[in-house]
Write an enzyme that holds these catalytic residues in place. Structure first.
Site, PDB file in Angstrom:
ATOM      1  N   ILE A 135       0.862  -1.172   0.000  1.00 33.69           N
ATOM      2  CA  ILE A 135       0.000   0.000   0.000  1.00 33.69           C
ATOM      3  C   ILE A 135       0.904   1.230   0.000  1.00 33.69           C
ATOM      4  CG2 ILE A 135      -2.020  -1.059   1.046  1.00 33.69           C
ATOM      5  CD1 ILE A 135      -1.188  -0.096   3.729  1.00 33.69           C
ATOM      6  N   ASP A 136       0.384   2.344  -0.490  1.00 38.60           N
ATOM      7  CA  ASP A 136       1.188   3.548  -0.648  1.00 38.60           C
ATOM      8  C   ASP A 136       1.727   4.049   0.692  1.00 38.60           C
ATOM      9  OD1 ASP A 136       0.567   3.487  -3.335  1.00 38.60           O
ATOM     10  OD2 ASP A 136      -1.130   4.860  -3.129  1.00 38.60           O
ATOM     11  N   LYS A 137       2.806   4.800   0.609  1.00 37.90           N
ATOM     12  CA  LYS A 137       3.440   5.361   1.807  1.00 37.90           C
ATOM     13  C   LYS A 137       2.447   6.105   2.680  1.00 37.90           C
ATOM     14  CE  LYS A 137       6.904   8.776   3.234  1.00 37.90           C
ATOM     15  NZ  LYS A 137       7.928   9.747   2.798  1.00 37.90           N
TER      16      LYS A 137
END
Length: 304
Positions: A135-137
């Site tokens: 998942i994105d930062k």
């Protein structure tokens, strides 16, 4: 390099499918890299992934030597909500990168997991040990980690076959008129900005499918929405929210320029994760509550 020889016992329409089914410990993405690096030879000639296999063909594969993890263990706080000898489920905080890359050499989830867990799968190599999906930062929430290669292969197959279900919660700008629906597009690199993703033509992207359902609407012109992934393209929900003309609140890349709230990133949370245990065969469901900064924003809004 370690050479492995396989003898095809039946016909296959594609060489990459043959290797995916007959080369133990390799996902389809790993098999793809073997072809890209010219490491597959069929009947004495360098092979292409789309090449047909005929019963009796000899397939030689030059397997790269195993390499030690290059990521280093770091004592970083991380919320492990479940762990056994095969998998771990982690509630990732906003602001933490999942693995090394693009200048992030430490402080990642992988660094934390190497310190906290006794083992991780090696299929994704030295940079992404144990990482099955990401998942994105600046997205918070749940992701599952594989502690051995057998678990990794099982989880990868579940994601590919859409039996591993991932559900997100997001606060959107504006009042999304539809109560529910499905967004189906093709997503690829934005031709105007290669750092970003965008909805593109079928020839330039990969199919991306997301279900959405409105949970609450607020008088201040915001919508709380649930998103269920059918595919897992980079920035998929963020791109699809923008495609709906209702970008995610706080999104620094795809959102509106003037933000009402001071946030460290988009209000997007991987809320629920459903999977089948790779060894036990039992269905497991996990949920992670909204982080405080997300809940605080909702508490300031008035439901319609």
């Amino acid at each position: 390099m370690n050479n492995k020889t396989l003898n095809a016992r039946e016909n296959y329409a594609r060489a990459d499918v043959f290797l995916s089914e007959n080369l133990e410990g390799f996902t389809r993405s790993a098999v793809k890299k073997l072809f890209e690096n010219g490491l597959v030879v069929i009947c004495g000639k360098q092979a292409k992934p789309s090449q047909q296999i005929t019963a009796g063909d000899i397939v030689n594969v030059n397997l790269p030597d195993a390499v030690e993890y290059s990521a280093k263990p770091e004592d970083i706080p991380v919320d492990i909500v479940y762990e056994d000898e095969d998998i771990a489920v982690v509630n990732k905080p906003q602001g933490m990168t999942v693995h090394m890359g693009n200048g992030n050499v430490d402080g990642t989830l992988v660094n934390a997991l190497l310190y906290k867990l006794d083992k991780l799968s090696g299929i994704n190599g030295v940079i992404r040990p144990g990482i099955v999906h990401r998942i994105d930062k600046d997205t918070s929430g749940l992701l599952v980690v594989a502690k051995n290669d057998a678990a990794h292969l099982s989880l990868s197959k579940q994601i590919e076959e859409k039996t591993c279900k991932r559900t997100y919660l997001a606060l959107l700008e504006g009042n999304l008129k539809q109560d529910y629906g499905t967004v189906t597009t093709y997503i690829g690199r934005d031709p105007a900005d290669r750092v970003k993703m965008a909805v593109v033509s079928p020839e330039k992207g990969k199919i991306a499918i997301t279900d959405f359902k409105v949970l609450k609407r607020y008088r201040e012109n915001f919508t709380l929405c649930r998103f269920d992934l059918h595919t897992g393209r980079t920035h998929q929900i963020r791109v699809h929210a923008r495609h709906l003309a209702h970008p995610i609140v706080g999104d620094p890349v795809y959102g509106v320029k003037k933000q009402k709230f001071k946030l460290g990133g988009q209000l997007l949370h991987a809320w629920r994760l459903e999977l089948v245990h790779p060894k036990l065969g039992e269905k497991l469901t996990f949920e992670a509550p909204l982080p405080d900064y997300f809940s605080n924003v909702l508490n300031k809004l008035n439901e319609i």
